[in-house]
Design a protein around this motif. Structure first.
Motif, PDB file in Angstrom:
ATOM      1  N   ILE A 121      31.483   4.867 112.729  1.00  0.00           N
ATOM      2  CA  ILE A 121      30.389   3.973 113.070  1.00  0.00           C
ATOM      3  C   ILE A 121      30.889   2.541 112.895  1.00  0.00           C
ATOM      4  CG2 ILE A 121      27.996   3.339 112.616  1.00  0.00           C
ATOM      5  CD1 ILE A 121      28.306   6.220 113.530  1.00  0.00           C
ATOM      6  N   GLU A 122      30.849   1.761 113.980  1.00  0.00           N
ATOM      7  CA  GLU A 122      31.316   0.379 113.916  1.00  0.00           C
ATOM      8  C   GLU A 122      30.230  -0.577 113.432  1.00  0.00           C
ATOM      9  OE1 GLU A 122      34.589  -1.131 116.723  1.00  0.00           O
ATOM     10  OE2 GLU A 122      33.220  -0.040 118.036  1.00  0.00           O
ATOM     11  N   ALA A 123      28.998  -0.368 113.868  1.00  0.00           N
ATOM     12  CA  ALA A 123      27.908  -1.272 113.516  1.00  0.00           C
ATOM     13  C   ALA A 123      26.591  -0.527 113.603  1.00  0.00           C
ATOM     14  CB  ALA A 123      27.894  -2.486 114.455  1.00  0.00           C
ATOM     15  N   GLY A 124      25.591  -1.003 112.855  1.00  0.00           N
ATOM     16  CA  GLY A 124      24.272  -0.403 112.909  1.00  0.00           C
ATOM     17  C   GLY A 124      24.205   0.915 112.166  1.00  0.00           C
TER      18      GLY A 124
ATOM     19  N   ASP B 153      20.677  22.095 110.412  1.00  0.00           N
ATOM     20  CA  ASP B 153      19.298  22.161 109.947  1.00  0.00           C
ATOM     21  C   ASP B 153      18.952  21.079 108.923  1.00  0.00           C
ATOM     22  OD1 ASP B 153      16.882  23.437 110.414  1.00  0.00           O
ATOM     23  OD2 ASP B 153      17.004  24.621 108.575  1.00  0.00           O
ATOM     24  N   ARG B 154      19.636  19.947 108.984  1.00  0.00           N
ATOM     25  CA  ARG B 154      19.262  18.802 108.166  1.00  0.00           C
ATOM     26  C   ARG B 154      19.566  17.520 108.922  1.00  0.00           C
ATOM     27  NH1 ARG B 154      23.934  17.213 104.635  1.00  0.00           N
ATOM     28  NH2 ARG B 154      25.716  18.498 105.241  1.00  0.00           N
ATOM     29  N   THR B 155      18.900  16.447 108.556  1.00  0.00           N
ATOM     30  CA  THR B 155      19.091  15.157 109.203  1.00  0.00           C
ATOM     31  C   THR B 155      19.906  14.254 108.282  1.00  0.00           C
ATOM     32  OG1 THR B 155      17.006  15.351 110.403  1.00  0.00           O
ATOM     33  CG2 THR B 155      17.949  13.152 110.201  1.00  0.00           C
ATOM     34  N   VAL B 156      20.959  13.658 108.835  1.00  0.00           N
ATOM     35  CA  VAL B 156      21.878  12.829 108.066  1.00  0.00           C
ATOM     36  C   VAL B 156      21.965  11.447 108.716  1.00  0.00           C
ATOM     37  CG1 VAL B 156      24.245  12.571 107.246  1.00  0.00           C
ATOM     38  CG2 VAL B 156      23.213  14.854 107.396  1.00  0.00           C
ATOM     39  N   SER B 157      21.850  10.403 107.911  1.00  0.00           N
ATOM     40  CA  SER B 157      22.017   9.037 108.405  1.00  0.00           C
ATOM     41  C   SER B 157      23.486   8.633 108.325  1.00  0.00           C
ATOM     42  CB  SER B 157      21.166   8.060 107.588  1.00  0.00           C
ATOM     43  OG  SER B 157      19.789   8.278 107.799  1.00  0.00           O
ATOM     44  N   GLN B 158      23.930   7.868 109.314  1.00  0.00           N
ATOM     45  CA  GLN B 158      25.308   7.393 109.359  1.00  0.00           C
ATOM     46  C   GLN B 158      25.284   5.881 109.553  1.00  0.00           C
ATOM     47  OE1 GLN B 158      26.513   9.912 112.679  1.00  0.00           O
ATOM     48  NE2 GLN B 158      27.567  11.295 111.278  1.00  0.00           N
ATOM     49  N   HIS B 159      26.066   5.170 108.759  1.00  0.00           N
ATOM     50  CA  HIS B 159      26.029   3.710 108.759  1.00  0.00           C
ATOM     51  C   HIS B 159      27.412   3.134 109.045  1.00  0.00           C
ATOM     52  CE1 HIS B 159      21.969   3.840 106.950  1.00  0.00           C
ATOM     53  NE2 HIS B 159      22.436   4.892 106.288  1.00  0.00           N
ATOM     54  N   ALA B 160      27.452   1.847 109.336  1.00  0.00           N
ATOM     55  CA  ALA B 160      28.726   1.179 109.595  1.00  0.00           C
ATOM     56  C   ALA B 160      29.695   1.452 108.453  1.00  0.00           C
ATOM     57  CB  ALA B 160      28.497  -0.318 109.761  1.00  0.00           C
ATOM     58  N   GLY B 161      30.909   1.854 108.790  1.00  0.00           N
ATOM     59  CA  GLY B 161      31.908   2.205 107.793  1.00  0.00           C
ATOM     60  C   GLY B 161      31.972   3.676 107.478  1.00  0.00           C
ATOM     61  N   ASP B 162      31.065   4.466 108.043  1.00  0.00           N
ATOM     62  CA  ASP B 162      31.091   5.913 107.836  1.00  0.00           C
ATOM     63  C   ASP B 162      31.986   6.584 108.878  1.00  0.00           C
ATOM     64  OD1 ASP B 162      29.405   5.742 105.704  1.00  0.00           O
ATOM     65  OD2 ASP B 162      27.646   6.530 106.738  1.00  0.00           O
TER      66      ASP B 162
ATOM     67  N   SER C  28      29.079  13.385 108.013  1.00  0.00           N
ATOM     68  CA  SER C  28      29.265  11.979 107.692  1.00  0.00           C
ATOM     69  C   SER C  28      30.026  11.833 106.388  1.00  0.00           C
ATOM     70  CB  SER C  28      27.908  11.272 107.585  1.00  0.00           C
ATOM     71  OG  SER C  28      28.073   9.887 107.376  1.00  0.00           O
ATOM     72  N   ILE C  29      31.061  10.974 106.401  1.00  0.00           N
ATOM     73  CA  ILE C  29      31.877  10.722 105.225  1.00  0.00           C
ATOM     74  C   ILE C  29      31.907   9.217 104.983  1.00  0.00           C
ATOM     75  CG2 ILE C  29      34.174  10.913 104.211  1.00  0.00           C
ATOM     76  CD1 ILE C  29      34.681  13.281 106.124  1.00  0.00           C
ATOM     77  N   ALA C  30      31.537   8.799 103.798  1.00  0.00           N
ATOM     78  CA  ALA C  30      31.568   7.382 103.446  1.00  0.00           C
ATOM     79  C   ALA C  30      32.988   7.003 103.035  1.00  0.00           C
ATOM     80  CB  ALA C  30      30.581   7.090 102.320  1.00  0.00           C
ATOM     81  N   ASP C  31      33.756   6.458 103.974  1.00  0.00           N
ATOM     82  CA  ASP C  31      35.144   6.074 103.714  1.00  0.00           C
ATOM     83  C   ASP C  31      35.489   4.910 104.647  1.00  0.00           C
ATOM     84  OD1 ASP C  31      37.907   5.822 103.423  1.00  0.00           O
ATOM     85  OD2 ASP C  31      38.218   7.976 103.138  1.00  0.00           O
ATOM     86  N   PRO C  32      35.142   3.680 104.255  1.00  0.00           N
ATOM     87  CA  PRO C  32      35.369   2.522 105.140  1.00  0.00           C
ATOM     88  C   PRO C  32      36.823   2.329 105.551  1.00  0.00           C
ATOM     89  CG  PRO C  32      33.882   1.935 103.347  1.00  0.00           C
ATOM     90  CD  PRO C  32      34.433   3.298 103.022  1.00  0.00           C
TER      91      PRO C  32
ATOM     92  N   VAL D 138      46.141   9.234 110.727  1.00  0.00           N
ATOM     93  CA  VAL D 138      44.699   9.336 110.507  1.00  0.00           C
ATOM     94  C   VAL D 138      44.324  10.742 110.062  1.00  0.00           C
ATOM     95  CG1 VAL D 138      42.478   9.423 111.728  1.00  0.00           C
ATOM     96  CG2 VAL D 138      43.963   7.426 111.966  1.00  0.00           C
ATOM     97  N   LEU D 139      44.869  11.755 110.718  1.00  0.00           N
ATOM     98  CA  LEU D 139      44.538  13.136 110.357  1.00  0.00           C
ATOM     99  C   LEU D 139      45.034  13.482 108.958  1.00  0.00           C
ATOM    100  CD1 LEU D 139      45.238  14.949 113.755  1.00  0.00           C
ATOM    101  CD2 LEU D 139      43.018  14.460 112.722  1.00  0.00           C
ATOM    102  N   GLN D 140      46.205  12.976 108.588  1.00  0.00           N
ATOM    103  CA  GLN D 140      46.708  13.219 107.248  1.00  0.00           C
ATOM    104  C   GLN D 140      45.785  12.594 106.200  1.00  0.00           C
ATOM    105  OE1 GLN D 140      50.759  11.795 107.308  1.00  0.00           O
ATOM    106  NE2 GLN D 140      51.571  13.760 108.005  1.00  0.00           N
ATOM    107  N   MET D 141      45.314  11.377 106.454  1.00  0.00           N
ATOM    108  CA  MET D 141      44.394  10.721 105.527  1.00  0.00           C
ATOM    109  C   MET D 141      43.082  11.496 105.452  1.00  0.00           C
ATOM    110  SD  MET D 141      42.870   6.809 105.581  1.00  0.00           S
ATOM    111  CE  MET D 141      44.475   6.087 105.273  1.00  0.00           C
TER     112      MET D 141
END
Length: 245
Positions: A44-47, A55-64, A111-115, A144-147
């Motif tokens: 996610i670049e922005a917003g 079966d669940r709702t997940v929010s994704q934010h800039a930097g995710d 979604s993974i929080a990893d800026p 990227v895949l290794q990280m």
């Protein structure tokens, strides 16, 4: 972030195994439940957006970081009036296998929080979008895949409750994907799996986000799209994928 226009650009990366990358900005558009045959990796670049997944709702934010395994039903829409911008890579499974050493690309959610990783994915996408030479692009993808794998794959999942499909549900899903052109009944799937129609439909929906008949429709749409891209006549596409029109 004020956005007045929506845009999307899909580009094919012409490697030995070609794959698609997407750069999109959306405010009002909503993606209906759908799936991809590829491994979706993006950022996610922005917003902010929100996704219905398992079966669940997940929010994704800039930097995710966004991770969608193959054949996972999901949705997508803005999580607020500002909309969201993102970049995605849709990696075929054989390409993924060639570029990783991990046999267990399992992640705890979409979604993974990893800026830092998100920034690397955006940089990789920009390289591929600009038509960088193959060696540089493939090296960047491997990095990227290794990280991604070292930080987030496999070991970060609770094995007792990671939401993986049972062997029974895998059997049903594989059958739908292999026999998409024929008329399939829930009773047929029940006999195949040894599970009652009621419980099979409920368990399948809980795992994949859709009942079997809707999952089958998505498989047919994806196969039809592939045939149309090859230039097959529409009448043949409809017949070969089980559509009546």
């Amino acid at each position: 972030m004020q956005r007045e226009l929506e845009s999307a650009r899909l580009t094919v990366v012409p490697w030995d195994t070609p794959f698609e990358i997407l750069k999109g900005t959306y405010t009002r558009h909503r993606f209906a439940p759908h799936l991809h045959d590829t491994f979706g990796l993006g950022a996610i670049e922005a917003g902010a957006s929100k996704i219905r997944y398992r079966d669940r709702t997940v929010s994704q934010h800039a930097g995710d970081v966004v991770v969608i395994p193959p054949r996972e039903v999901h949705t997508g829409e803005a999580d607020g009036p500002q909309g969201w911008s993102y970049r995605m890579l849709y990696l075929p499974e054989d390409l993924l296998a060639a570029f990783t050493t991990s046999d267990d690309l399992t992640f705890d959610g979409p979604s993974i929080a990893d800026p830092e990783l998100a920034r690397r994915i955006i940089e990789l996408h920009a390289l591929l979008d600009a038509g960088t030479d193959r060696l540089r692009g493939q090296t960047a993808l491997v990095d990227v895949l290794q990280m991604l794998c070292s930080r987030h794959a496999g070991g970060h999942v609770n094995r007792a409750s990671d939401g993986r499909p049972s062997a029974t549900l895998c059997l049903v899903r594989d059958y739908l994907e292999s026999h998409f052109a024929k008329s399939i009944s829930l009773m047929e799937l029940s006999a195949l799996s040894g599970v009652s129609p009621f419980h099979l439909s409920r368990r399948f929906r809980a795992r994949y986000g859709l009942p079997p008949y809707m999952y089958l429709e998505l498989v047919r749409v994806n196969r039809a799209r592939e045939m149309l891209r090859r230039g097959d006549p529409i009448s043949r596409v409809a017949f070969d994928t089980g559509f009546s029109d």
